[in-house]
Design an enzyme around this catalytic site. Structure first.
Site, PDB file in Angstrom:
ATOM      1  CB  SER A   1      -1.042   0.003   1.075  1.00 14.68           C
ATOM      2  OG  SER A   1      -0.322  -0.459   2.239  1.00 14.68           O
TER       3      SER A   1
ATOM      4  CD  GLU B   1       1.024  -5.866   9.086  1.00 14.27           C
ATOM      5  OE1 GLU B   1       1.839  -6.749   9.183  1.00 14.27           O
ATOM      6  OE2 GLU B   1       0.447  -5.393   8.035  1.00 14.27           O
TER       7      GLU B   1
END
Lengths: 374, 395
Positions: free
Chosen positions: B149, B232
């Site tokens: 991303s 994350e």
């Protein structure tokens, strides 16, 4: 809306340790199994220590009425431990259901305060004579009549904790009454129950002497308050059941070898246990939320009613699932009478129904969360 | 550890605001001044945007700045830099790397992306095949990355690549900072089932990386990446939600507003999901309460599993509830959104996008293994690939 306190306080953790070590001593699965074969409805020796010596029978009752002046949060911790051991003691029926019903009556009156004190001090065992299943928000049918002389006649089916109780709290037309179980005109007949660790009995009254402790309106409210507290705190018992089943199954899956390796190393097994762990962790949050809401909100508030409905919708199914997984993942040994898994399965399944099946509680959620039926 | 407390932070924040009035200061100048005052991330070291203060005091600064109308660094836009690159640089970077990268990362002047997953290395990330070959002070990188991303916006990337194929797969990996403006970097949008492209494929052909941009030792890349990935998982599923926050609130609103759509079957399923969403919310709340008193529980790894399943089931129910409207889709135009917005689009989008929730950031299957092995202590599956040189693995 303030967030509930979902943790355990230091005092609650200490209480847990004390109860757990008592149960480790006196209510090992083998002992519970053996007791099921006797005629005694509960373990009187264990109950004396738990209820009177440790004072847990009076956790919900204020100090001035002979109790410990604690509350639903502490009571919930005791129930977690009792669920973990499926101990045959009348804690939920006497210290929660009967005590909550009496607490919702006028405790300034002697005929209420007297029995409450005896119950809180662990001197007497009481039972709320309502037929199971029963759920908060739905008054149980009244099947007992009071005559002009103040004696009671009628029959109540499937009362939990009635066998072995010395005092019965009976909902009759006209109010809530206390009945001495030893009186003439009182007959308590055991029913062969799915869960033998929490016996059921039929209570038959034929002109039994009684004392009225609440009038009609207050009696309805008192029974409902007891059912709400009972349902909310039962979630903690269900959590305890699920915890034992998970821990025991994880232990077994790490030790049992098939195909040359522990069965817990197969993903088909470990994923099921990981899913179950997640559900147990979630059930803990739901059960703590219900206990905290009952403590903060009393029995009258919407937050407590919603938290109880959420916890009962969720925790009952988790306990049943945990017990079912425990049987399945133990394989053949899980199907035997000798292994304690069936004690947990039977308690879990009976608990799922006793104070309102999950579907009933979801109907309450529908009403309180404004999610109306078609 | 410094002894700075909430009052000390308030004083410093007031001083920053006095010296740089947000009403008249350029946004970027303000953010740089905030970084230099140690108020960017207070738990970072002094000189690197922090004050060595407890992380739990950050909200004090945020509240004071928000009240004064100060600009923020648009954290949604630079989530990978803040959440993944920065903690890794802080832990493994050299002094020069920390000085060079952290300030523009935090202010958002330089956007970061992550070059980890590959077409042949998803759940089994350590099997990655992108090669980095050393020649003196420079590494040359060739390979293909995917699910990146922000690659089309990024100035820098955190990259893991294979530096020794002769070693078992976890041992021959090295961690780099990759310059996304290198001519050998080609970024192509990767269109998803929703019609849009949040992510990219990144082709690396003869990309040159100076050895000074290596993070951690040669062959230490797996350990360094574990730091990144742990951060994350903390970031996903960690936000506080009110009751009916998230997707269940959207469906509940539709249920209330449109009685003509109700059926008994949908009612039962809605109530079941409403209860499960509420319990998941309480479970998250309990985890936050545990963290606040310093008793972190293992529930975090489980919460992502819950939210993935709930998002999928709730959005599926919503499409069904909508009936005729559920047959329509708001827009298939290929777009490049900067973030995921579950509530800004129609039900069909939510249904399709939620499918990724059980894949991204660790598939649900891998997370179940992690819970079973690390939380429950169950034995691992026998591994046939652990001690074999990467080049000899079947593929």
């Amino acid at each position: 809306m303030t967030e509930p306190d979902l943790l355990y306080s230091e005092a609650e953790t200490d209480l847990r340790s004390a109860v757990r070590s008592l149960l480790a001593d006196r209510a090992q699965p083998a002992a519970v199994l053996a007791r099921g074969e006797t005629a005694d409805p509960y373990d009187a020796g264990l109950w004396r220590v738990l209820a009177a010596d440790m004072g847990t029978a009076g956790l919900l009752v204020p100090e001035k009425l002979g109790g410990q002046g604690a509350g639903p949060r502490e009571t919930a911790v005791v129930l977690e431990e009792l669920g973990r051991s499926v101990a045959p003691v009348p804690y939920l029926t006497s210290a929660v259901l009967a005590a909550s019903a009496l607490l919702a009556c006028d405790t300034a009156r002697d005929e209420v305060a007297g029995p409450l004190r005896a119950l809180a001090e662990g001197r007497r065992v009481a039972a709320l004579a309502i037929p199971l299943p029963a759920a908060p928000g739905a008054p149980p049918p009244v099947t007992v009549r009071a005559d002009a002389a103040g004696t009671l006649s009628g029959e109540v089916s499937a009362v939990a904790g009635a066998a072995g109780a010395e005092l019965l709290l009976v909902r009759a037309d006209g109010g809530l009454y206390t009945v001495d179980a030893a009186s003439e005109g009182v007959r308590v007949t055991g029913i062969t129950a799915l869960d033998r660790t929490r016996p059921l009995a039929r209570v038959t009254l034929a002109g039994a002497p009684a004392r009225r402790v609440a009038g009609e309106e207050r009696a309805t409210a008192a029974v409902d308050a007891a059912l709400l507290a009972g349902a909310g705190l039962l979630a903690s018992e269900q959590l305890g059941i699920a915890e034992w089943c998970l821990a025991e199954t994880v232990r077994y899956a790490g030790e049992r070898y098939q195909f040359g390796r522990p069965i817990g190393s197969f993903q088909a097994v470990k994923h099921r246990l990981a899913e179950l762990w997640l559900q147990v962790a979630s059930a803990r949050a739901a059960a703590r939320s219900a206990a905290d809401a009952l403590a903060a909100d009393g029995a009258g508030g919407v937050e407590a009613a919603l938290a109880v409905a959420v916890a009962q919708s969720y925790c009952g199914q988790v306990a049943v699932r945990a017990a079912e997984e425990c049987v399945q993942l133990h394989g053949g040994i899980g199907m035997t009478w000798e292994h304690p898994a069936h004690l947990y399965l039977k308690r879990a399944k009976a608990d799922q129904i006793a104070l309102g099946a999950p579907g009933r509680h979801r109907e309450t959620v529908a009403a309180l969360a404004d999610l109306p039926a078609p | 550890m410094s002894t700075i407390d909430a009052d000390g932070l308030r004083r410093r924040t007031a001083a920053l605001l006095a010296a740089h009035d947000p009403a008249t200061t350029d946004r970027l100048d303000f953010l740089r001044a905030r970084f230099d005052a140690g108020l960017a991330w207070v738990h970072f070291p002094a000189g690197l945007g922090g004050l060595d203060a407890p992380r739990s005091l950050q909200p004090v600064v945020e509240a004071e700045l928000a009240a004064a109308g100060a600009p923020d660094n648009d954290p949604r836009r630079i989530g990978i830099g803040l959440g993944m690159a920065a903690p890794t640089i802080l832990r493994y970077g050299t002094d020069e790397q920390k000085q060079r990268f952290l300030r523009p990362l935090w202010t958002g002047e330089e956007v970061w992306c992550q070059l980890f997953s590959e077409p042949g290395a998803g759940s089994d990330l350590a099997a990655l095949a992108t090669r980095a070959v050393r020649d003196g002070d420079t590494w040359t990188v060739d390979g293909q990355k995917v699910w990146t991303s922000g690659a089309h916006l990024a100035r820098w990337a955190i990259l893991i690549a294979r530096t020794d194929p002769g070693l078992p797969k976890h041992q021959g990996i090295t961690y780099f900072v990759c310059d996304m403006s290198d001519p050998g970097v080609e970024v192509r949008p990767l269109r998803q089932i929703t019609g849009e492209a949040e992510f990219n494929e990144v082709f690396l052909t003869g990309v040159r990386i100076p050895d000074a941009h290596r993070l951690g030792g040669v062959g230490e890349g797996w350990r360094v990446a574990s730091t990144t990935l742990m951060n994350e998982r903390v970031a996903i599923g960690g936000a506080r939600v009110p009751r009916e926050g998230g997707m269940i609130g959207v469906v509940a609103e539709t249920w209330r507003a449109r009685p003509e759509l109700r059926t008994h079957d949908l009612h039962q399923r809605l109530l079941t999901l409403w209860v499960e969403a509420e319990v998941a919310r309480l479970t998250g709340e309990r985890l936050r309460q545990q963290l606040a008193v310093g008793q972190p529980g293992p529930e975090g790894s489980g919460l992502k599993l819950s939210f993935a399943r709930l998002n999928q089931e709730i959005s599926g129910l919503e499409v069904e509830l909508l009936g005729a409207d559920g047959l329509a889709y708001d827009d298939w135009t290929m777009r490049r959104p900067e973030g995921v917005d579950f509530t800004g689009r129609d039900a069909g989008y939510r249904y399709l996008r939620a499918k990724g929730n059980s894949i991204e950031g660790g598939t649900s299957e891998v997370l179940l293994n992690i819970v079973a092995e690390r939380v429950l202590g169950l034995p691992p599956e026998p591994r046939t690939d652990k001690d074999v040189a990467w080049k000899d693995l079947p593929r």
